[in-house]
Structure formats: C-alpha cells, structure tokens
Design a protein around this motif. Structure first.
Motif, PDB file in Angstrom:
ATOM      1  N   LEU A   1      50.336 -35.640 -63.013  1.00 27.19           N
ATOM      2  CA  LEU A   1      50.095 -34.218 -62.799  1.00 27.19           C
ATOM      3  C   LEU A   1      49.916 -33.977 -61.299  1.00 27.19           C
ATOM      4  O   LEU A   1      49.098 -34.634 -60.654  1.00 27.19           O
ATOM      5  CB  LEU A   1      48.832 -33.767 -63.529  1.00 27.19           C
ATOM      6  N   VAL A   2      50.693 -33.061 -60.749  1.00 24.80           N
ATOM      7  CA  VAL A   2      50.567 -32.669 -59.352  1.00 24.80           C
ATOM      8  C   VAL A   2      50.201 -31.194 -59.330  1.00 24.80           C
ATOM      9  O   VAL A   2      50.889 -30.369 -59.927  1.00 24.80           O
ATOM     10  CB  VAL A   2      51.889 -32.891 -58.583  1.00 24.80           C
ATOM     11  N   LEU A   3      49.102 -30.861 -58.660  1.00 24.40           N
ATOM     12  CA  LEU A   3      48.655 -29.477 -58.569  1.00 24.40           C
ATOM     13  C   LEU A   3      48.812 -28.973 -57.141  1.00 24.40           C
ATOM     14  O   LEU A   3      48.530 -29.697 -56.188  1.00 24.40           O
ATOM     15  CB  LEU A   3      47.181 -29.357 -58.957  1.00 24.40           C
ATOM     16  N   THR A   4      49.251 -27.744 -57.016  1.00 25.12           N
ATOM     17  CA  THR A   4      49.337 -27.083 -55.723  1.00 25.12           C
ATOM     18  C   THR A   4      48.665 -25.723 -55.848  1.00 25.12           C
ATOM     19  O   THR A   4      48.386 -25.263 -56.954  1.00 25.12           O
ATOM     20  CB  THR A   4      50.806 -26.901 -55.280  1.00 25.12           C
ATOM     21  N   PHE A   5      48.453 -25.065 -54.728  1.00 21.26           N
ATOM     22  CA  PHE A   5      47.784 -23.768 -54.766  1.00 21.26           C
ATOM     23  C   PHE A   5      48.743 -22.601 -54.965  1.00 21.26           C
ATOM     24  O   PHE A   5      48.316 -21.521 -55.354  1.00 21.26           O
ATOM     25  CB  PHE A   5      46.966 -23.545 -53.483  1.00 21.26           C
TER      26      PHE A   5
ATOM     27  N   LYS B   1      55.155 -21.381 -54.570  1.00 24.65           N
ATOM     28  CA  LYS B   1      56.080 -21.810 -53.522  1.00 24.65           C
ATOM     29  C   LYS B   1      55.887 -23.298 -53.219  1.00 24.65           C
ATOM     30  O   LYS B   1      56.854 -24.056 -53.119  1.00 24.65           O
ATOM     31  CB  LYS B   1      55.879 -20.984 -52.259  1.00 24.65           C
ATOM     32  N   ALA B   2      54.643 -23.713 -53.085  1.00 26.26           N
ATOM     33  CA  ALA B   2      54.355 -25.126 -52.822  1.00 26.26           C
ATOM     34  C   ALA B   2      54.788 -25.989 -54.001  1.00 26.26           C
ATOM     35  O   ALA B   2      55.317 -27.085 -53.808  1.00 26.26           O
ATOM     36  CB  ALA B   2      52.864 -25.320 -52.539  1.00 26.26           C
ATOM     37  N   ALA B   3      54.594 -25.498 -55.217  1.00 27.11           N
ATOM     38  CA  ALA B   3      55.024 -26.254 -56.399  1.00 27.11           C
ATOM     39  C   ALA B   3      56.541 -26.424 -56.411  1.00 27.11           C
ATOM     40  O   ALA B   3      57.049 -27.507 -56.714  1.00 27.11           O
ATOM     41  CB  ALA B   3      54.560 -25.544 -57.665  1.00 27.11           C
ATOM     42  N   ALA B   4      57.261 -25.380 -56.056  1.00 30.14           N
ATOM     43  CA  ALA B   4      58.725 -25.458 -56.015  1.00 30.14           C
ATOM     44  C   ALA B   4      59.187 -26.439 -54.945  1.00 30.14           C
ATOM     45  O   ALA B   4      60.118 -27.228 -55.168  1.00 30.14           O
ATOM     46  CB  ALA B   4      59.322 -24.073 -55.768  1.00 30.14           C
TER      47      ALA B   4
END
Length: 96
Positions: free
Chosen positions: A57-61, A64-67
């Motif tokens: 699992l990778v979480l971003t805020f 856009k960062a997730a993409a």
C-alpha cells in the motif's frame, strides 16, 4: 528506469528509507525526491524481496501525486525487463 537506476540516484538517507523493512513515512519538502524514494522502495520490495504488488500500500496526499507514483512505478517495472517485474505488471491494476 529500473530499480537499480532509481537506487543509484539516491543519497545515503534516501537509501536507508528504501531498505527499511517496517512501516515508515517519507516526509520532506517539495522537490526533495520523495516520489523517487517511494518508487525505489516499492521496486526493491517487489524485485529483491519478492513482494506481490497487491500486498503493498502506497499512500500520497493528493491524486496528482498518486498518479505520478503509479506511472513511475509501472514504467520502472516495465523498463526493468525482469520476468518477475513483467509478471507483476499484469497485476498492477489490482495494486493499492
């Protein structure tokens, strides 16, 4: 960019974050290499530790960062050319 290429771009502190084998958080200012560190850590887990992409699992805020993260990891898996990486690319749509 392969996992080894990503790893070679990192400074010593960033390498420590990649090699961490417990839950961790990467927090730093804009442009400091957070996305590169997380992508390198992800690739290290998949290619060197044998983790399945569906188990990470990778979480971003931001979306856009997730993409950006999704694209960078996907591209690095493809670019590595390793059979394990290509196998994981087929499962990547199921990754979190």
């Amino acid at each position: 960019m392969s996992g080894d290429n990503l790893y070679g771009m990192l400074d010593p502190d960033q390498r420590k974050a990649v090699k961490l084998r417990e839950n961790g958080a990467v927090s730093a200012g804009a442009g400091s290499g957070k996305t590169t560190v997380l992508a390198a850590r992800y690739l290290d887990l998949v290619l060197k530790e044998g983790a399945d992409v569906r188990s990470i699992l990778v979480l971003t805020f931001t979306r856009k960062a997730a993409a950006q993260m999704y694209g960078r990891i996907h591209r690095a898996l493809l670019d590595s050319g390793e059979s394990r990486a290509l196998e994981q690319v087929d499962r990547f749509s199921e990754a979190q």
